[in-house]
Design a protein around this motif. Structure first.
Motif, PDB file in Angstrom:
ATOM      1  N   GLU A 414       0.825  -1.205   0.000  1.00 18.05           N
ATOM      2  CA  GLU A 414       0.000   0.000   0.000  1.00 18.05           C
ATOM      3  C   GLU A 414       0.867   1.265   0.000  1.00 18.05           C
ATOM      4  OE1 GLU A 414      -3.998  -1.665   2.280  1.00 18.05           O
ATOM      5  OE2 GLU A 414      -2.437  -0.624   3.418  1.00 18.05           O
ATOM      6  N   ALA A 415       1.928   1.255   0.791  1.00 20.51           N
ATOM      7  CA  ALA A 415       2.819   2.419   0.818  1.00 20.51           C
ATOM      8  C   ALA A 415       3.494   2.610  -0.537  1.00 20.51           C
ATOM      9  CB  ALA A 415       3.861   2.251   1.920  1.00 20.51           C
ATOM     10  N   GLN A 416       3.917   1.539  -1.140  1.00 18.19           N
ATOM     11  CA  GLN A 416       4.535   1.634  -2.471  1.00 18.19           C
ATOM     12  C   GLN A 416       3.552   2.190  -3.490  1.00 18.19           C
ATOM     13  OE1 GLN A 416       5.714  -2.505  -2.821  1.00 18.19           O
ATOM     14  NE2 GLN A 416       7.895  -1.995  -2.627  1.00 18.19           N
ATOM     15  N   ALA A 417       2.312   1.721  -3.427  1.00 15.98           N
ATOM     16  CA  ALA A 417       1.310   2.190  -4.383  1.00 15.98           C
ATOM     17  C   ALA A 417       1.023   3.672  -4.204  1.00 15.98           C
ATOM     18  CB  ALA A 417       0.030   1.370  -4.225  1.00 15.98           C
ATOM     19  N   LEU A 418       0.986   4.154  -2.960  1.00 14.53           N
ATOM     20  CA  LEU A 418       0.721   5.568  -2.739  1.00 14.53           C
ATOM     21  C   LEU A 418       1.893   6.429  -3.204  1.00 14.53           C
ATOM     22  CD1 LEU A 418      -1.164   7.727  -1.681  1.00 14.53           C
ATOM     23  CD2 LEU A 418      -0.175   7.423   0.598  1.00 14.53           C
ATOM     24  N   VAL A 419       3.110   5.998  -2.918  1.00 16.51           N
ATOM     25  CA  VAL A 419       4.280   6.737  -3.408  1.00 16.51           C
ATOM     26  C   VAL A 419       4.273   6.781  -4.931  1.00 16.51           C
ATOM     27  CG1 VAL A 419       6.793   6.662  -3.625  1.00 16.51           C
ATOM     28  CG2 VAL A 419       5.724   6.340  -1.390  1.00 16.51           C
ATOM     29  N   LYS A 420       3.941   5.670  -5.546  1.00 19.53           N
ATOM     30  CA  LYS A 420       3.885   5.621  -7.010  1.00 19.53           C
ATOM     31  C   LYS A 420       2.822   6.565  -7.543  1.00 19.53           C
ATOM     32  CE  LYS A 420       3.175   2.468 -10.920  1.00 19.53           C
ATOM     33  NZ  LYS A 420       2.828   1.080 -11.313  1.00 19.53           N
ATOM     34  N   LEU A 421       1.669   6.601  -6.895  1.00 18.95           N
ATOM     35  CA  LEU A 421       0.590   7.496  -7.329  1.00 18.95           C
ATOM     36  C   LEU A 421       1.025   8.953  -7.236  1.00 18.95           C
ATOM     37  CD1 LEU A 421      -2.349   8.046  -8.161  1.00 18.95           C
ATOM     38  CD2 LEU A 421      -2.970   7.873  -5.734  1.00 18.95           C
ATOM     39  N   VAL A 422       1.699   9.306  -6.153  1.00 18.76           N
ATOM     40  CA  VAL A 422       2.176  10.678  -5.983  1.00 18.76           C
ATOM     41  C   VAL A 422       3.216  11.013  -7.042  1.00 18.76           C
ATOM     42  CG1 VAL A 422       3.522  12.185  -4.474  1.00 18.76           C
ATOM     43  CG2 VAL A 422       1.642  10.842  -3.529  1.00 18.76           C
ATOM     44  N   ARG A 423       4.175  10.125  -7.240  1.00 20.00           N
ATOM     45  CA  ARG A 423       5.245  10.398  -8.203  1.00 20.00           C
ATOM     46  C   ARG A 423       4.714  10.514  -9.623  1.00 20.00           C
ATOM     47  NH1 ARG A 423      10.521   9.613  -6.882  1.00 20.00           N
ATOM     48  NH2 ARG A 423      10.769  10.780  -8.820  1.00 20.00           N
ATOM     49  N   GLU A 424       3.715   9.701  -9.967  1.00 19.15           N
ATOM     50  CA  GLU A 424       3.116   9.791 -11.292  1.00 19.15           C
ATOM     51  C   GLU A 424       2.265  11.046 -11.442  1.00 19.15           C
ATOM     52  OE1 GLU A 424       2.674   4.995 -12.305  1.00 19.15           O
ATOM     53  OE2 GLU A 424       0.924   6.177 -11.666  1.00 19.15           O
TER      54      GLU A 424
END
Length: 924
Positions: A414-424
């Motif tokens: 979940e943390a990885q997915a949120l970081v990815k969403l922010v970076r994208e």
């Protein structure tokens, strides 16, 4: 209804009774491990308090589940409101008195630069914020909290390692803001749980950043408090009928919630309204859902309508409307009509300062923010244009982990997915991940112990941050490590829920976070654009010996002449700089005449020196930048005036002057003779001069001709008329007094480079240099070269060096002095000022060329103040808004600085042994 309540109460009592019986029974089983006993040992303490603790914990958990809010050990759920400030124990005064004046960090001496040692990160704070920070430091020491540095992470790896740190976009934006290079605000989006829903932590960071770098306004505000509890500082004053839809709810609707996690809809209760105190805000940006059948929002300032925003749109999309606010308005009111869904309002003042948004939701964790509609999340995050996104979760992850409601692998995903969403969503923004803070739990025996899982989640988040190119801050260690929450509780810094810091504790966390940011920011200071770009006149040993000897001779009243010729671009062509130099030198060492004036149109810049130009008839002013082929003949300034038959040109020296001395003088005219040249008539002071004898052989190419007329005194006029037969090309005129003193020629062509001068006809330049007889050549090129993105440094080094060597020889062995470029900056599409693309190369090459050619060197940019000096000069009215040129006052100031350094070197020369300093160089 009463019967239903009685039945409900009976059921609750029965549940509690069974819970107590089960706890006692399990605790008495002999074979049961001690760790699994609800009451670890009935013999170790009174049973009743342990039973009460068990009942209280179970009851609170039941309540949270009953209202549909996620369990949250880092939350202020509706049943656990954030404590207001007035409920906090008053420690601040007590700590300050106990600590005395020596508490915290000593004040730095006035004027200490940010680059000076600042181990804690207090640099840049004003007196009020610094005093608060020092009180927080005393509190930190008392609580055993620690200064923990940010782990910067790496956004981009290269062959040599990390090429861009995780916080580079944020720090670059802050630095541009602080140095005046940025015209847009620097925004921070801080997403988190209940720890920031009360805004204590983020408010400290916001106030400190705005104190250091300026305020851009309040930023994003909710329509109402997302849980209708706690502090309302980050929300408006809303009417009762708004309907909330939140990502923290049990079953939030899919594909519709915004990046802020809450939608506020005007429901069936009719029109709704919300009011905001707008203080210094000058713009309001309203975030809403544009949807089929959407209604409208009336926007009012102090009760007066500004506009009406329509929200009807198909298909449904997030949208925003920007409204300009009156300067004296105090309140902003939004009133709905029909079907309206609002997400929030951003209030900004239009200044290029810091805007710090707090998006805090009780019960949130990384997976919760993944419930937002990701297209909406991306669109609204991009609309905010943040330079930094802070992700502050972990407490609820640790709570869920301690209850075995999740697994470490799920937390990481979940943390990885949120970081990815922010970076994208905002790829140009920096990102920073917090660890959870410490929390405690109370055992059945009444003992306080650290909550299980906090350190594991912190380690997971550190790994996720590193993988995602984000910075990381270990708030758990900053708080004091595992078990620190117990100390905070005993000091009144933590709420009785053992989870949430009270306001003072939150302020301390904000203090530690801010100082960690500031220390990382100071450490990220980039090296100077060029390390050896330093102020002062350099390479003076032997390079200016003849010049200084002539000045010494003049100062003694002996007969001598010092001719100085400055060649350059617009800095020279403006005459502001050279006028200051000429006036100062001639006043001290004597006046040898105004010198060379290029042909051309009338110019107000010549008036201060009493010089004027006048063109009548048909003239074309040409310059060397227009040359289609190299090797053409031009005047010293790279300019020529071409007159048709009947055209006339007049140049007046010392116009309106009443100088008493009348020394012998020489008035010279420079023109081009050759095929197709017209018939020239020359008048001096209105009297026609005898025609110039024709050359022995007709010129086959344009050739420089120079004719001098003996006159008396400084005030004269030379007039050139084209009597026909072809065009007439005039290069300029000069007035020289035949007396001791300094003559300072200014020959500049706006937009030119050293390459421009090098491409001109060498023989034409040599003829004019031989006539002017300068003993010192001053070269001021580099500013236009610095604007070239594809500048070839080696070519500049070679061509400039060859040009200087040739012109020194043509001038009869003149000495030379290179003026380095001024600072040059240009604006990006985002409005940020950056150094010109070729500036570093120019600053590196010019001193090398000066040394190689035996020239003195003076860096105008270093004297201005080095990196980004142009912005500071602009702010003081000394730099032009184009980032390239100076104002008249700026040129005068810079000339004064150069003159000071030049005369200081001259005084140092005079202080040498008398035999060397008194030697006189005879005129050539």
């Amino acid at each position: 209804m009463p019967g239903a309540l009685e039945s409900k109460h009976t059921s609750v009592l029965l549940t509690l009774a069974l819970t107590l019986a089960l706890a006692v029974g399990l605790s008495l089983v002999p074979q049961l491990p001690e760790a699994l006993r609800p009451i670890p040992s009935l013999a170790k303490g009174p049973v009743v308090p342990q039973l009460v603790a068990l009942v209280t914990t179970s009851s609170a958990a039941s309540k949270r589940k009953a209202v549909g809010v996620e369990p949250d050990t880092d939350t202020n759920a509706p049943e656990v409101p954030v404590l207001p400030e007035e409920d906090e124990p008053e420690e601040e005064t007590e700590v300050a008195e106990a600590s005395g004046s020596d508490a915290g960090v000593p004040e730095p001496s006035p004027g200490v630069a940010e680059a000076e040692a600042d181990p804690l990160g207090l640099a840049g704070l004003g007196p009020t914020q610094r005093a608060k920070a020092q009180r927080m430091e005393a509190l930190r020491e008392k609580m055993g909290a620690q200064h923990v540095d940010l782990e910067p992470g790496c956004r981009r790896m290269g062959a040599s390692g990390c090429e861009e740190s995780g916080l580079a976009p944020f720090f670059d934006a802050l630095r541009a803001l602080h140095e005046g290079r940025r015209t847009q605000p620097v925004r921070v989006e801080h997403l988190g749980d209940s720890l920031i829903a009360s805004d204590h932590i983020t408010d400290v960071a916001r106030e400190r950043l705005q104190d250091r770098h300026g305020s851009g306004g309040k930023g994003f505000l909710y329509i109402d408090r997302p849980t209708r509890s706690g502090r309302g500082v980050r929300a408006g004053q809303a009417s009762e009928g708004w309907v909330f839809t939140r990502i923290i709810d049990r079953a939030p609707p899919k594909d519709r919630l915004p990046f802020s996690g809450v939608a506020f809809a005007a429901g069936n209760a009719g029109p709704q309204d919300v009011r905001f105190a707008i203080e210094d805000a000058r713009t309001a940006e309203i975030f809403f859902l544009a949807q089929p059948g959407g209604g409208s929002v009336q926007v009012l300032a102090d009760g007066k309508q500004l506009q009406r925003v329509q929200t009807r749109w198909t298909p449904a999309e997030v949208a925003n409307a920007r409204v300009k606010l009156p300067a004296d308005a105090k309140t902003l009111t939004l009133k709905t009509r029909g079907k309206v869904e609002l997400h929030g309002v951003s209030l900004e003042n239009g200044n290029p300062g810091v805007v710090y948004d707090t998006i805090g939701l009780p019960g949130a964790y990384a997976g919760v923010f993944l419930r937002t509609h990701q297209p909406f999340f991306r669109a609204q995050m991009r609309q905010r244009k943040p330079s930094l996104v802070v992700l502050m979760f972990g407490g609820n992850e640790a709570f869920r982990l301690s209850r075995d409601w999740t697994k470490p692998e799920e937390i990481k995903q979940e943390a990885q997915a949120l970081v990815k969403l922010v970076r994208e969503s905002v790829p140009d923004a920096a990102c920073l991940v917090w660890s959870p803070i410490d929390a405690a739990v109370r055992t059945m025996g009444g003992e306080l112990v650290p909550r299980r899982g906090s350190r594991l989640v912190a380690d997971i988040f550190r790994e996720v941050a590193k993988e995602g190119g984000c910075a990381y801050w270990d708030a758990l260690n900053a708080m004091g490590g595992e078990g620190s929450s117990i100390r905070w509780l005993s000091a009144g810094m933590l709420n009785e829920d053992l989870i949430h810091p009270r306001s003072k504790g939150s302020d301390l966390l904000g203090h530690l976070f801010d100082l960690a940011i500031q220390r990382a920011y100071a450490a990220s200071r980039p090296p100077p654009l060029v390390a050896n770009d330093r102020p002062g006149l350099q390479n003076t040993e032997k390079t200016l010996t003849a010049t200084f000897k002539r000045l010494s001779t003049l100062e003694k009243g002996e007969e001598a002449r010092l001719g100085i010729l400055q060649l350059g671009a617009s800095h020279t062509a403006s005459h502001y700089f050279t006028d200051v130099m000429r006036n100062a030198l001639t006043k001290r060492f004597g006046d040898a005449g105004r010198g060379f004036i290029a042909a051309g149109k009338a110019s107000d810049r010549l008036k201060p020196a009493g010089v004027s130009r006048e063109l009548t008839g048909e003239w074309t002013i040409e310059d060397a930048l227009q040359a289609t082929t190299p090797g053409q003949a031009w005047g010293l300034s790279g300019i020529r005036a071409v007159g048709a038959p009947g055209a006339a040109l007049r140049i007046r020296f010392c116009e309106g002057c009443t100088a008493a001395p009348t020394p012998p003088a020489r008035l010279s005219l420079y023109w081009l003779d050759g095929p197709g040249a017209g018939q020239m008539e020359v008048k001096v002071d209105g009297s026609a001069m005898p025609p110039e004898p024709p050359p022995p052989e007709p010129f086959t190419t344009p050739t420089v001709r120079i004719r001098s007329f003996p006159v008396t005194g400084p005030a004269h006029e030379v007039e050139v008329l084209n009597k026909g037969g072809g065009t007439l090309t005039v290069l300029g005129a000069a007035l020289d007094l035949e007396q001791r003193g300094v003559a300072y020629d200014a020959a500049g062509l706006p937009g030119s480079t050293a390459s421009t001068l090098a491409s001109e006809d060498p023989q034409a330049l040599a003829a004019q240099l031989s006539s002017r007889k300068p003993q010192l050549l001053v070269f001021w090129y580099g500013t236009n070269e610095s604007g070239q993105a594809d500048l070839d440094a080696e070519k500049l080094r070679t061509e400039y060096g060859e040009l200087i060597a040739r012109l020194k020889k043509d001038a009869g062995g003149a000495e030379c002095l290179l003026l380095g470029t001024t600072d040059r900056m240009q604006q990006s599409s985002e409005g940020t000022w950056e150094a010109a693309p070729g500036l570093a190369k120019v600053l590196t090459v010019l001193p090398e060329v000066a040394r190689a050619q035996g020239c003195a060197y003076w860096s105008a940019r270093a004297s201005m103040g080095g990196d980004h000096a142009m912005l500071r000069w602009q702010q003081n009215g000394l730099g032009h808004t184009d980032g390239i040129h100076l104002t008249p006052e700026g040129y005068e100031k810079l000339a004064g600085m150069f003159l000071t350094d030049l005369l200081a070197a001259y005084e140092a020369f005079k202080a040498q042994p008398p035999a060397l300093a008194s030697e006189v160089v005879q005129g050539r």
